[in-house]
Design an enzyme around this catalytic site. Sequence first.
Site, PDB file in Angstrom:
ATOM      1  N   ASP A  80       0.826  -1.210   0.000  1.00  0.00           N
ATOM      2  CA  ASP A  80       0.000   0.000   0.000  1.00  0.00           C
ATOM      3  C   ASP A  80       0.869   1.272   0.000  1.00  0.00           C
ATOM      4  O   ASP A  80       1.827   1.363   0.767  1.00  0.00           O
ATOM      5  CB  ASP A  80      -0.829  -0.090   1.305  1.00  0.00           C
ATOM      6  CG  ASP A  80      -1.943   0.901   1.382  1.00  0.00           C
ATOM      7  OD1 ASP A  80      -2.527   1.232   0.342  1.00  0.00           O
ATOM      8  OD2 ASP A  80      -2.265   1.337   2.513  1.00  0.00           O
ATOM      9  N   HIS A 181      -6.919  10.003   5.127  1.00  0.00           N
ATOM     10  CA  HIS A 181      -6.428   8.991   6.071  1.00  0.00           C
ATOM     11  C   HIS A 181      -6.639   9.463   7.494  1.00  0.00           C
ATOM     12  O   HIS A 181      -6.313  10.586   7.839  1.00  0.00           O
ATOM     13  CB  HIS A 181      -4.936   8.725   5.833  1.00  0.00           C
ATOM     14  CG  HIS A 181      -4.663   8.113   4.502  1.00  0.00           C
ATOM     15  ND1 HIS A 181      -3.866   8.691   3.557  1.00  0.00           N
ATOM     16  CD2 HIS A 181      -5.113   6.956   3.962  1.00  0.00           C
ATOM     17  CE1 HIS A 181      -3.814   7.907   2.484  1.00  0.00           C
ATOM     18  NE2 HIS A 181      -4.572   6.853   2.705  1.00  0.00           N
ATOM     19  N   GLY A 182      -7.179   8.592   8.316  1.00  0.00           N
ATOM     20  CA  GLY A 182      -7.430   8.942   9.704  1.00  0.00           C
ATOM     21  C   GLY A 182      -8.894   9.292   9.925  1.00  0.00           C
ATOM     22  O   GLY A 182      -9.708   9.258   8.997  1.00  0.00           O
ATOM     23  N   ASN A 236      -7.671   1.288   7.887  1.00  0.00           N
ATOM     24  CA  ASN A 236      -6.524   1.138   8.778  1.00  0.00           C
ATOM     25  C   ASN A 236      -6.815   1.721  10.171  1.00  0.00           C
ATOM     26  O   ASN A 236      -6.771   1.004  11.173  1.00  0.00           O
ATOM     27  CB  ASN A 236      -5.275   1.798   8.163  1.00  0.00           C
ATOM     28  CG  ASN A 236      -3.997   1.300   8.815  1.00  0.00           C
ATOM     29  OD1 ASN A 236      -4.027   0.632   9.839  1.00  0.00           O
ATOM     30  ND2 ASN A 236      -2.861   1.605   8.233  1.00  0.00           N
TER      31      ASN A 236
END
Length: 287
Positions: A80, A181-182, A236
């Site tokens: 990734d 992201h996050g 994630n």
Amino acid sequence: MKNIKYYLKKAQKEGFAIGQFNFSDFTQMKGVVNKGAELKSPIILGTSEGESNFFGLEEAVALRNVLRKKMGVPIFLNLDHGKTFEYLKKAIDAGYDMVHFDGSKLPLEENIKITKQVIKYARRKGVTVEGEIGMIGNDASRLYSEKFEIKEENLTNPAEAAEYVKKTKVDLLAVSIGNFHGIEISGIDPNLRLDLLKEIRIATGETALVLHGGSGTPEDDIRGAIKIGIQKININTELRLAFSGNLRRALTDAEVIVPYKFLADALKAVEGVTGRKIELFGSASKV
Ligand code: G3H
Ligand code: ZN
């Protein structure tokens, strides 16, 4: 076992998405695969450069093989956000099924040039390639106390996406449509730009589309994005939070020292997140 291209096509035809679940520790890896096997869902396991450096590329491949055989479920391993041809080559040589070249910070021509180089090498080994157009916010997957600002100029431009897929013939394309992201501290991120996703879908033909930054994304947006044509969704932060939160709680008592005991709740928490995502993405019973 059928390959990842077969499952991406199936996802496109039947209107579901395959989850990519990132890991950097064996308990996380096991939790994801346990749930995939229980729900009979194809699974993509992801490691970033940092995660794979910690875990080991060869170790990830070896354990993928063990779990594939033992659990009887299609598991694919993706490198990734690889930033260079050299690192992706290492992952391909180690035996990864798929690689993601993240050239999103490069000028378009340079991004196309390196993507083509990755594809040329990957094709010879039967490895599937994901590219990226538009800048997905934040490099790190974590919890944000501040509001995340999405800049219009970082969103995927449909014309650029069309040119990129035409010139590279990439298998999958990661898009920037308000995803990042996050997760914001509220636990729910702002809505996705589904109108833009529709334009990108039309501009990129049959190419499988990927939604990064899947943690914290409103569930209705995820369903909407799958309906329009997202075939892979990366998760994630939610896994990291579930894993680390449970571990922290289990370790508050200084007398707790047995790993298979203090990791038991963390394992269950990873299984829980994975199961909820598989149901949401519609990939259960699609093996
Ligand atoms: O590439 C990995 C993902 O895009 C993870 O994003 O941490 O927001 O779930 P996330
Ligand atoms: Zn990502």
